[in-house]
Design an enzyme around this catalytic site. Sequence first.
Site, PDB file in Angstrom:
ATOM      1  N   SER A  76       4.313  -2.776   1.297  1.00 12.27           N
ATOM      2  CA  SER A  76       5.342  -2.289   2.212  1.00 12.27           C
ATOM      3  C   SER A  76       5.323  -3.084   3.519  1.00 12.27           C
ATOM      4  CB  SER A  76       5.147  -0.783   2.448  1.00 12.27           C
ATOM      5  OG  SER A  76       6.293  -0.211   3.015  1.00 12.27           O
ATOM      6  N   ASP A  80      12.141   2.153  -6.463  1.00 18.64           N
ATOM      7  CA  ASP A  80      11.640   2.244  -5.091  1.00 18.64           C
ATOM      8  C   ASP A  80      12.747   2.790  -4.197  1.00 18.64           C
ATOM      9  OD1 ASP A  80      10.775   1.709  -2.442  1.00 18.64           O
ATOM     10  OD2 ASP A  80       9.509   0.070  -3.157  1.00 18.64           O
ATOM     11  N   HIS A  93       7.893   3.620  -4.697  1.00 19.95           N
ATOM     12  CA  HIS A  93       7.336   2.811  -3.619  1.00 19.95           C
ATOM     13  C   HIS A  93       5.827   2.993  -3.532  1.00 19.95           C
ATOM     14  CE1 HIS A  93       7.504   0.463   0.040  1.00 19.95           C
ATOM     15  NE2 HIS A  93       6.858   1.401   0.703  1.00 19.95           N
TER      16      HIS A  93
END
Length: 243
Positions: free
Chosen positions: A65, A194, A223
């Site tokens: 991320s 995601d 995610h």
Amino acid sequence: MCGAAWQVEMKLLADHGYRAIAHDRRGHGRSAQPWDGNDMDTYAADLAALVEALDLRDLVLVGHSTGGGEVVRYAAQHGGDRVAKIITAGAVPPVMVKSSSNPEGTPIEAFDEIRAGVLKDRSQFYRDLAFPFFGANRDGAEVSEGAREDFWRQGMLVGLQGAYDCVRAFSETDFTDDLKALDVPMFVAHGDDDQIVPLADSALKTAELVQDVTLKVYPGAPHGIYGAYQEALDRDILEFIRS
């Protein structure tokens, strides 16, 4: 989230003979919570200071991320000959926010809503965010309450200023030139479900910009790195490091 998110992977790598190091970026986890410097350039500079202090070489950088953006910027602007490979998962590059030059991106209003949620009631905001983060809002999802609570716990360790500023850091930083500058092998992992960092706006574009890239899309993966996705990703991380 902070370095604690990587404990399973750190044990896996250490069990296979590698030295595994995870850090908490400024404002997160057990690191200091300065008012200033909560931006991607400083995140990367902090990582450079850590790498230089430990004199780490032949590095395989791994980032998820926001951390994916952090390791890309570090490698491009500070890494030099220290970096051997890069691995990202659900990473934010090239750039998330919608603009005239990135019309497919996420509208700024979505990130304004995150900032508003953090300011109004960050504890409840993190509890709510855990559901799309792990795909727990999908039919048939098997995400434990413990995993969601750990996401909340790590979120609550972030200082308010650091959390607020980090939204801009992960959403508005443009990593296009950084990706183009990379000259080491890169493994780009991303779930096709995601809900936080859309696949089409991130990994697919990243793969077009990096010289030596391996892209893998995980069907149905969210995610958050958890469950079957984590097991598959960890196998692939180990294989990529060995290759």
